[in-house]
Every structure is written in C-alpha cells, then in structure tokens.
Design an enzyme around this catalytic site. Structure first.
Site: not given
Ligand code: 5GP
Ligand code: ZN
Length: 148
Positions: A105, A107
């Site tokens: 993903h 951001h």
């Molecule tokens: P990472 O640390 O993996 O780059 O970011 C994961 C992101 O996913 C975090 O910013 C977190 O807030 C978001 N996130 C985690 N679970 C969910 C969810 O169930 N729905 C949404 N919309 N975002 C999520």
C-alpha cells in the site's frame, strides 16, 4: 471485479472483497484507494493493489504500475480536497521498514504549512557515515544487480 491472489487473513484483501467497510475514494480493475482508518492527517489515503502482494519486490510490474498511476492521479486530488499545501507519498516496504499490513500500500499523507511534521529524512534513527569508496561500491552494486 476481484483480483487474485487473495489472502483471507489479510485485512486489505477483506476490504477489497467488501467484507470490511472502508471509505473508498477511487477504484479501478486493479487498485482500490480508501481513507486510512487511523489518519496521520485529514485526507490520509491508502492505495492498494486488489491482488495480495506483500512488498514491491513481490508485485508484478503491471500491478505496481497501476498502483503508481493511482498515486499519481490521487495525490493532487487529495491535496485539493483537504486544502493541503503538500504531501508525503511513501511505502513502508517490508516489516523492517515499519510495514504493519503485509499487503502493498502506498500512503498519501497530506501536509500543511506549520503542521509540525517531519520530512522523509526523519525516518531513520541515525545516518550512516559512508566514505566515497563505500558510496562508489554501493552504486556499482545496485547497477550490477539491475543487470543481473
Ligand atoms: P503500514 O504501517 O502497514 O504502512 O500502514 C498500515 C496502515 O493501515 C496504517 O496507517 C493503519 O492506520 C491502516 N489500517 C490498518 N487497518 C485498517 C483498516 O481496517 N481500515 C483502514 N481504512 N485502514 C487500516
Ligand atoms: Zn491482502
């Protein structure tokens, strides 16, 4: 349209499948973009491939290209929608880099003058002190990997 592969334990695959609700802002055959549930800023948006791939290295080139195209299209759109002055666009690419959800993903984090945040250079705790020779070796190593 759902895309293979999927992982039934993956939260983003479940969002793609519609099993978990999300505030979706953009969808194509290959990607979905939705608001982050714990936003770092208003408009914090995630762009995911519909298929389950963990990191950029795991992602087929055409799918990665679709993700980057969506980021390209959405970034100025998100900025306009929340009246942001700028944005950070980034991937936590792998768990050692802080990736918590193991489904690729990107951001989009809108930024505002005086928001007190930091640039991407604040990611690491301390910078390495690399000699010119070490930098030359690293550059050559990367080029060699590309040609391998
Ligand atoms: P990472 O640390 O993996 O780059 O970011 C994961 C992101 O996913 C975090 O910013 C977190 O807030 C978001 N996130 C985690 N679970 C969910 C969810 O169930 N729905 C949404 N919309 N975002 C999520
Ligand atoms: Zn997944």
């Amino acid at each position: 349209m759902s895309a293979e592969p999927t992982d039934e334990d993956c939260i983003f695959c479940r969002i793609v499948a519609g099993e978990i609700p999300s505030r979706t802002v953009h969808e194509t055959d290959a990607v979905l973009a939705f608001l982050d549930a714990n936003p770092l800023a208003p408009g914090h948006t995630l762009v995911v491939p519909k298929a389950h791939h963990e990191t950029l290295a795991d992602t087929p080139e055409d799918v990665a290209s679709d993700v980057l195209t969506a980021l390209y299209e959405l970034t100025p759109t998100v900025e306009r929608a929340v009246d942001a002055d700028a944005s950070n666009v980034a991937f936590n690419n792998g768990s050692a880099a802080g990736q918590e959800v193991p489904h690729l993903h990107g951001h989009i984090v809108p930024r505002f003058e005086g928001d007190g945040g930091n640039p991407i250079h604040a990611l690491v705790g301390s910078r390495p002190d690399l000699s010119d020779e070490e930098l030359d070796d690293i550059a050559e190593g990367i080029s060699a990997e590309l040609e391998a």
